[in-house]
Write a protein that holds these residues in place. Structure first.
Motif, PDB file in Angstrom:
ATOM      1  N   ILE A 183      36.223  38.243  43.787  1.00  0.00           N
ATOM      2  CA  ILE A 183      34.983  38.107  43.015  1.00  0.00           C
ATOM      3  C   ILE A 183      33.778  38.505  43.861  1.00  0.00           C
ATOM      4  O   ILE A 183      32.786  39.025  43.350  1.00  0.00           O
ATOM      5  N   GLY A 184      33.843  38.266  45.149  1.00  0.00           N
ATOM      6  CA  GLY A 184      32.734  38.603  46.031  1.00  0.00           C
ATOM      7  C   GLY A 184      32.609  40.082  46.336  1.00  0.00           C
ATOM      8  O   GLY A 184      31.669  40.488  47.015  1.00  0.00           O
ATOM      9  N   SER A 185      33.532  40.915  45.838  1.00  0.00           N
ATOM     10  CA  SER A 185      33.465  42.357  46.058  1.00  0.00           C
ATOM     11  C   SER A 185      32.726  43.020  44.902  1.00  0.00           C
ATOM     12  O   SER A 185      33.240  43.044  43.772  1.00  0.00           O
ATOM     13  N   PRO A 186      31.525  43.564  45.102  1.00  0.00           N
ATOM     14  CA  PRO A 186      30.812  44.233  44.012  1.00  0.00           C
ATOM     15  C   PRO A 186      31.619  45.360  43.382  1.00  0.00           C
ATOM     16  O   PRO A 186      31.557  45.563  42.171  1.00  0.00           O
ATOM     17  N   LYS A 187      32.377  46.054  44.218  1.00  0.00           N
ATOM     18  CA  LYS A 187      33.162  47.176  43.702  1.00  0.00           C
ATOM     19  C   LYS A 187      34.222  46.684  42.714  1.00  0.00           C
ATOM     20  O   LYS A 187      34.334  47.179  41.579  1.00  0.00           O
ATOM     21  N   GLN A 188      35.004  45.678  43.134  1.00  0.00           N
ATOM     22  CA  GLN A 188      36.060  45.170  42.251  1.00  0.00           C
ATOM     23  C   GLN A 188      35.472  44.491  41.018  1.00  0.00           C
ATOM     24  O   GLN A 188      35.980  44.659  39.899  1.00  0.00           O
ATOM     25  N   LEU A 189      34.365  43.738  41.181  1.00  0.00           N
ATOM     26  CA  LEU A 189      33.751  43.069  40.038  1.00  0.00           C
ATOM     27  C   LEU A 189      33.244  44.088  39.026  1.00  0.00           C
ATOM     28  O   LEU A 189      33.417  43.924  37.809  1.00  0.00           O
ATOM     29  N   GLY A 190      32.626  45.166  39.509  1.00  0.00           N
ATOM     30  CA  GLY A 190      32.119  46.205  38.614  1.00  0.00           C
ATOM     31  C   GLY A 190      33.228  46.855  37.818  1.00  0.00           C
ATOM     32  O   GLY A 190      33.086  47.113  36.611  1.00  0.00           O
ATOM     33  N   GLU A 191      34.334  47.124  38.473  1.00  0.00           N
ATOM     34  CA  GLU A 191      35.453  47.753  37.771  1.00  0.00           C
ATOM     35  C   GLU A 191      36.010  46.821  36.691  1.00  0.00           C
ATOM     36  O   GLU A 191      36.365  47.264  35.597  1.00  0.00           O
ATOM     37  N   ILE A 192      36.074  45.523  36.985  1.00  0.00           N
ATOM     38  CA  ILE A 192      36.569  44.561  35.993  1.00  0.00           C
ATOM     39  C   ILE A 192      35.617  44.503  34.793  1.00  0.00           C
ATOM     40  O   ILE A 192      36.042  44.553  33.629  1.00  0.00           O
ATOM     41  N   LEU A 193      34.310  44.381  35.061  1.00  0.00           N
ATOM     42  CA  LEU A 193      33.335  44.213  33.987  1.00  0.00           C
ATOM     43  C   LEU A 193      33.218  45.445  33.097  1.00  0.00           C
ATOM     44  O   LEU A 193      33.216  45.334  31.854  1.00  0.00           O
ATOM     45  N   PHE A 194      33.127  46.628  33.705  1.00  0.00           N
ATOM     46  CA  PHE A 194      32.783  47.810  32.925  1.00  0.00           C
ATOM     47  C   PHE A 194      33.985  48.700  32.582  1.00  0.00           C
ATOM     48  O   PHE A 194      33.992  49.342  31.529  1.00  0.00           O
ATOM     49  N   ASP A 195      34.983  48.741  33.479  1.00  0.00           N
ATOM     50  CA  ASP A 195      36.147  49.580  33.180  1.00  0.00           C
ATOM     51  C   ASP A 195      37.204  48.807  32.398  1.00  0.00           C
ATOM     52  O   ASP A 195      37.662  49.262  31.341  1.00  0.00           O
ATOM     53  N   LYS A 196      37.562  47.625  32.879  1.00  0.00           N
ATOM     54  CA  LYS A 196      38.650  46.892  32.224  1.00  0.00           C
ATOM     55  C   LYS A 196      38.183  46.139  30.985  1.00  0.00           C
ATOM     56  O   LYS A 196      38.799  46.229  29.917  1.00  0.00           O
ATOM     57  N   LEU A 197      37.061  45.333  31.132  1.00  0.00           N
ATOM     58  CA  LEU A 197      36.603  44.531  29.998  1.00  0.00           C
ATOM     59  C   LEU A 197      35.720  45.329  29.042  1.00  0.00           C
ATOM     60  O   LEU A 197      35.456  44.890  27.920  1.00  0.00           O
ATOM     61  N   GLY A 198      35.248  46.488  29.478  1.00  0.00           N
ATOM     62  CA  GLY A 198      34.547  47.402  28.583  1.00  0.00           C
ATOM     63  C   GLY A 198      33.128  47.048  28.224  1.00  0.00           C
ATOM     64  O   GLY A 198      32.607  47.516  27.203  1.00  0.00           O
ATOM     65  N   TYR A 199      32.455  46.248  29.030  1.00  0.00           N
ATOM     66  CA  TYR A 199      31.052  45.946  28.725  1.00  0.00           C
ATOM     67  C   TYR A 199      30.202  47.201  28.928  1.00  0.00           C
ATOM     68  O   TYR A 199      30.463  48.026  29.808  1.00  0.00           O
ATOM     69  N   LYS A 200      29.167  47.346  28.097  1.00  0.00           N
ATOM     70  CA  LYS A 200      28.333  48.531  28.113  1.00  0.00           C
ATOM     71  C   LYS A 200      27.194  48.384  29.121  1.00  0.00           C
ATOM     72  O   LYS A 200      26.823  47.290  29.530  1.00  0.00           O
ATOM     73  N   GLY A 201      26.621  49.548  29.477  1.00  0.00           N
ATOM     74  CA  GLY A 201      25.429  49.541  30.322  1.00  0.00           C
ATOM     75  C   GLY A 201      25.695  49.575  31.805  1.00  0.00           C
ATOM     76  O   GLY A 201      24.769  49.398  32.601  1.00  0.00           O
ATOM     77  N   GLY A 202      26.934  49.793  32.207  1.00  0.00           N
ATOM     78  CA  GLY A 202      27.213  49.866  33.637  1.00  0.00           C
ATOM     79  C   GLY A 202      26.631  51.120  34.263  1.00  0.00           C
ATOM     80  O   GLY A 202      26.754  52.208  33.713  1.00  0.00           O
ATOM     81  N   LYS A 203      25.965  50.954  35.405  1.00  0.00           N
ATOM     82  CA  LYS A 203      25.373  52.103  36.094  1.00  0.00           C
ATOM     83  C   LYS A 203      25.888  52.176  37.516  1.00  0.00           C
ATOM     84  O   LYS A 203      25.900  51.169  38.231  1.00  0.00           O
ATOM     85  N   LYS A 204      26.303  53.378  37.900  1.00  0.00           N
ATOM     86  CA  LYS A 204      26.807  53.582  39.258  1.00  0.00           C
ATOM     87  C   LYS A 204      25.712  54.106  40.162  1.00  0.00           C
ATOM     88  O   LYS A 204      24.884  54.920  39.753  1.00  0.00           O
ATOM     89  N   GLY A 205      25.717  53.627  41.382  1.00  0.00           N
ATOM     90  CA  GLY A 205      24.760  54.092  42.371  1.00  0.00           C
ATOM     91  C   GLY A 205      25.296  55.270  43.152  1.00  0.00           C
ATOM     92  O   GLY A 205      26.334  55.859  42.822  1.00  0.00           O
ATOM     93  N   LYS A 206      24.602  55.616  44.248  1.00  0.00           N
ATOM     94  CA  LYS A 206      25.012  56.761  45.068  1.00  0.00           C
ATOM     95  C   LYS A 206      26.381  56.562  45.684  1.00  0.00           C
ATOM     96  O   LYS A 206      27.095  57.523  45.979  1.00  0.00           O
ATOM     97  N   SER A 207      26.759  55.293  45.888  1.00  0.00           N
ATOM     98  CA  SER A 207      28.065  55.008  46.499  1.00  0.00           C
ATOM     99  C   SER A 207      29.210  55.211  45.519  1.00  0.00           C
ATOM    100  O   SER A 207      30.377  55.154  45.905  1.00  0.00           O
ATOM    101  N   GLY A 208      28.878  55.377  44.243  1.00  0.00           N
ATOM    102  CA  GLY A 208      29.916  55.575  43.245  1.00  0.00           C
ATOM    103  C   GLY A 208      30.412  54.285  42.626  1.00  0.00           C
ATOM    104  O   GLY A 208      31.326  54.316  41.780  1.00  0.00           O
ATOM    105  N   GLN A 209      29.839  53.138  43.005  1.00  0.00           N
ATOM    106  CA  GLN A 209      30.297  51.879  42.417  1.00  0.00           C
ATOM    107  C   GLN A 209      29.212  51.291  41.518  1.00  0.00           C
ATOM    108  O   GLN A 209      28.027  51.587  41.650  1.00  0.00           O
TER     109      GLN A 209
END
Length: 946
Positions: free
Chosen positions: A596-622
């Motif tokens: 849960i403390g990993s922004p990368k893994q949390l972002g993938e769960i929220l926007f890729d797996k659970l499909g919530y809208k409005g996810g924005k990726k930064g320069k790092s790609g996460q």
């Protein structure tokens, strides 16, 4: 018929302090501070020239305050008790100011037992009774009582404010006070004076005092009418504090019948003998003024014609560069020039030189970063560029058989250094000198007076990057920014990782280069930064707010605060259980385990797996998963976002407080000693580290549980004094919002008033929303941010923001005006003159620009709030000591709150003192249109004190 006699009385004491704060520090050829003397001399010179061009006086005298107490102290022992002592580098200049006056061959009058104002009043009345006109050269409000025409003698008394080049007659007095001069004393008696410690009536400000005198005619009539007034706090205070008001009237009334030390006729102006003035100017190195005197065309006919300079030979006029003493040459750093002081004889030689120089840069080297646990390894001193030394005191291997280099015994060195470091005539310069104060205090040395180059830089350049170099205030960064010199790094002498050695094991040649360079660079920085404070308007905030706070904060750090280790451990266990439960719930919603403390893994769960809208990726790609993103998702119906926010908060509180506090307990004092930074927050707020005590939740149950772990020693209690809604009060004043000012003046529930204005009704829900909106608007909150806090749609949040501005247009005008000013000037400014720079306010990058705009909206308000509590902290010690409560310890400052430790039996006596100091902290520099409310509570723990 003889021309009408015209006496000018110059308030010399006001000139001295004005001169001191206007000019950079200067020294004469003997090393004596003379900045104020130079300023005083040029101001007196300018006054004389201006008067000669106008209707010059026939008689003139300079009136000064004699040292010692006046007859008012016999009437009221605490009169002027809160006044801080004059700056240490100003004290030796007082006798020189008298010398300067006599060098002009002008009468210099002072009298023990009387204040300058009383002598001015007595001379003014005596002259007016003889039909003379009198002009008092001052802007002092107390002296405005004298303005007007003397009915018996016919002489007229007015004032001249030379700073504004303004005459003050009856209309100007009425404009300022709303009453004629003869009623000014009544107004002053009601409002009191925190500078002179005239009590007045608590809570009565200038506007209320003026209205009372306008309505009832005088003080006695207002007090007599109080019982019939409408029931209110004002009525109660007028009745309860009537005798206090009468005492105040006696204190502010000028004594007009003092025996005159010199007869009026002896004040007649004649020609100036040039020789005494030339001798004085030459002795103190005032070469530009000496040239101006020598450039004249013969002796002046009268004392106000001070040798007008010929056009070709004229020097710089006062205020146009004449006061600028050229900076010393700054040669490149020469490590070979530094001396390693290893004998008593060498140390005594440096100490003798330091006493003669009157200005000394000092730095300590220690065995650890924690000032409360560190041992003193050595001390470095600097008297000028490359004129520096290092005094090793604790060098040699930790092994008892290791060979130790020759060095002055620690006890001997401390005994020799103590008189120097405590000498009032020697200004000690440090870079983050608070650390050195705490280290040396543990060896019995109370370093004073002090200047701090880190604080000087902060008062000038908070938030600003210069010449592409960042805006930090550490010594290395300042050295690179101002001199292009990169100092030796600590790792260069001590190494890193497993191979790192303590500083006490560094060879003396290398240690001398590193340590002496620190003092050398600090001396150079002070030579550059201190004059800039005067030139760029930073002296006011430095001298009135920040510099006086340094020893106060250092002492707070040394006091520390006791924490209950067992209670912390128990609470930490409870947090761990709650964190584990939340992890299970979050994993269940996600359908898998992840970090849960990993922004990368949390972002993938929220926007890729659970499909919530409005996810924005930064320069790092996460994906971004910061708080604003999670708050938006929560509003849009993502319950997992709320659980993650709660998980983050509990995890942070456990690591930052319940675990870290246990590790931070000092084994010797058994208390926690946080470290405060005076430059940690751009707006001027204090920040704390090791441990950080600033981010404990204020109003939540979890925050209360953590505060319960901060406890008093046996027999004592903790007292918490908290400013009530100070930022809203300041917003009402600064934005000039009549309805909010009225609400605060009447002691109304401000959130209820806002709810009425916003929603037309007041209940628990609308008041709660109003409270959120009140604070959020001042932080330039976005529609998304407000929606997240209120749990509404973004459009509804925007509608609330629009409605708020409709109901309180002054707030919107303040925001627009503030942003316009910052875009134009590059910085915001508090009511006390603290500048905060926003270099990205005009950035083409939208996110950078909007972030700067939000910060710029709040900076003047939050910064003014920070300035006020700092002023309260600096005044608190003397006020408590004067009340016989010097044993009360101020332990913590957390945002708008001060925490004290004291015997339970002293709470009743200490509370009103603390409340008064905090309520009046802005005065006299700033007069607010709203009262500052202070809430006080006490208990065995910090939590119980709320």
């Amino acid at each position: 018929m003889e021309p009408k006699q015209h006496l000018y009385l110059v308030d010399g004491s006001a000139y001295i302090f004005r001169a001191y704060h206007r000019l950079p520090p200067l020294t004469d050829p003997e090393g004596t501070p003379v900045g104020a003397v130079y300023g005083y001399t040029t101001m007196l010179w300018k006054l004389a020239d201006d008067l000669h061009k106008a209707d010059g006086p026939t008689h003139l005298a300079v009136i000064l305050d004699a040292s010692g107490k006046s007859f008012r102290n016999e009437i009221y022992e605490d009169y002027k008790a809160n006044r801080p002592p004059p700056p240490e580098d100003l004290k030796p200049q007082f006798p020189l100011v008298r010398d300067a006056t006599r060098a002009f061959s002008l009468p210099c009058i002072e009298e023990m037992g009387y204040e300058a104002d009383d002598l001015i009043a007595s001379y003014a009345r005596a002259a007016a009774l003889q039909g003379w006109n009198v002009t008092i050269v001052s802007s002092d409000k107390d002296l405005m009582q004298l303005v007007g025409t003397c009915e018996q003698g016919g002489g007229k008394i007015d004032m001249l404010d030379t700073m504004k080049n303004q005459r003050i007659d009856i209309p100007e007095v009425v404009e300022k006070f709303g009453v004629p001069p003869e009623k000014v004393g009544d107004v002053l008696a009601l409002m009191g004076d925190s500078v002179d410690n005239v009590p007045g009536v608590f809570g009565v400000g200038p506007k209320t005092a003026t209205k009372l005198i306008q309505d009832y005619g005088d003080l006695e009539s207002a007090l007599a009418a109080a019982p019939e007034m409408k029931k209110s706090k004002l009525q109660e205070r007028l009745i309860e504090q009537a005798e206090q008001a009468r005492l105040s009237k006696v204190l502010v009334t000028l004594k007009e019948d003092c025996a005159l030390p010199m007869a009026l006729d002896e004040l007649k102006l004649d020609a100036i003998p040039p020789d005494p003035l030339a001798a004085f100017l030459g002795k103190h190195g005032f070469t530009s003024l000496l040239k101006r005197l020598d450039g004249g065309r013969g002796s002046p006919e009268r004392a106000t014609q001070l040798h007008p300079a010929k056009p070709v030979t004229a020097g710089a006029a006062p205020g146009e560069g004449a006061a600028r003493q050229p900076l010393p040459e700054m040669p490149p750093v020469d490590y070979a020039a530094y001396e390693c002081v290893q004998t008593v004889e060498a140390l005594e030689r440096w100490i003798t030189r330091a006493h003669a120089a009157h200005l000394l840069a000092v730095d300590t080297e220690t065995s650890a970063l924690d000032a409360m646990r560190a041992d003193l390894t050595g001390v470095s001193l600097a008297l000028g560029p490359n004129d520096a030394c290092y005094i090793p005191l604790g060098h040699g291997g930790s092994d008892m058989f290791a060979e130790k280099p020759e060095q002055v015994p620690l006890d001997t060195a401390i005994a020799l250094l103590k008189p120097l470091l405590e000498d009032d005539a020697v200004l000690k310069i440090g870079q983050n000198i608070k650390y050195d104060l705490n280290v040396l205090a543990r060896y019995g040395i109370a370093v004073s007076p002090i200047d701090d180059t880190m604080i000087e830089s902060f008062c000038l350049d908070a938030g600003r990057s210069i010449d592409g170099i960042g805006g930090g205030h550490g010594m290395d960064e300042l050295s690179e920014r101002h001199f292009g010199h990169k100092p030796m790094a600590f790792k260069d002498v001590c190494g890193t990782g497993k191979k790192a050695i303590p500083f006490g094991e560094v060879p003396l040649d290398k240690a001398t280069q590193y340590a002496a360079e620190d003092a050398d660079v600090t001396w150079r920085l002070h030579a550059v930064l201190k004059p800039r404070l005067a030139e760029e308007g930073g002296m006011r905030i430095y001298e009135r707010v920040d510099r006086p706070l340094i020893p106060v904060v250092a002492q707070m750090e040394r006091h520390g605060i006791k924490v209950d280790r067992e209670r912390l451990a128990h609470l930490s266990g409870e947090f761990a259980e709650a964190i584990g439960a939340l992890e299970g719930e979050i994993h269940a919603v996600a359908g898998q385990e992840f970090t849960i403390g990993s922004p990368k893994q949390l972002g993938e769960i929220l926007f890729d797996k659970l499909g919530y809208k409005g996810g924005k990726k930064g320069k790092s790609g996460q994906y971004s998963t910061d708080q604003s993103v999670l708050e938006r998702l929560a509003v849009e119906g993502a319950p997992v976002a709320n659980k993650v926010l709660e998980w983050r908060q509990l995890s942070k509180l456990r690591s930052t407080y319940t675990e870290a506090l246990q590790a931070a307990i000092n084994p010797d004092t058994r208390r926690v000693h946080t470290s405060y930074s005076l430059v940690g927050a751009q707006t001027g707020r204090l920040s704390s580290t090791d441990p950080n005590l600033q981010n404990i939740p204020v109003r939540t149950e979890i925050g209360r549980q953590i505060r319960e772990c901060f406890v008093a020693e046996s027999g004592n209690v903790l007292l918490a004094a908290d400013y009530s809604q100070i930022e809203l009060r300041l917003a009402a004043h600064m934005a000039d919002v009549p309805s909010l000012k009225e609400a605060f003046a009447n002691g109304e529930d401000i959130h209820a008033r806002t709810a009425t204005e916003m929603f037309g009704t007041v209940d628990r829900d609308t008041r709660g929303r109003a409270k959120t909106i009140n604070f959020a608007i001042l932080y330039g909150i976005s529609r998304w941010g407000l929606a997240g806090r209120l749990g509404v749609e973004a459009d509804e949040a925007q509608a609330m923001i629009d409605r708020y501005f409709e109901r309180f247009p002054g707030i919107q005008k303040y925001i627009v005006h503030t942003l316009e000013q910052v875009r134009e000037r590059g910085y915001s400014e508090t009511l006390f003159g603290r500048k905060t720079w926003f270099p990205r306010i005009n950035s083409k990058n939208g996110a950078e620009r909007q972030g700067s705009e939000r910060a710029a909206i709040n900076a003047p308000i939050q910064g003014t709030s920070a300035d006020i509590i700092k002023r309260a902290m600096a005044r608190m010690g003397p006020a408590l000591a004067n009340a016989g409560l010097g044993h009360v310890r101020m332990l913590l400052q957390v945002h708008d709150e001060l925490v004290f430790e004291l015997p339970e039996g002293d709470v009743a006596a200490a509370s009103p003192v603390i409340e008064r100091v905090m309520a009046e902290a802005a005065q006299p520099a700033v007069t607010l249109d709203v009262p500052l409310g202070v809430e006080i509570g006490s208990g065995l723990s910090w939590g119980a004190a709320h």
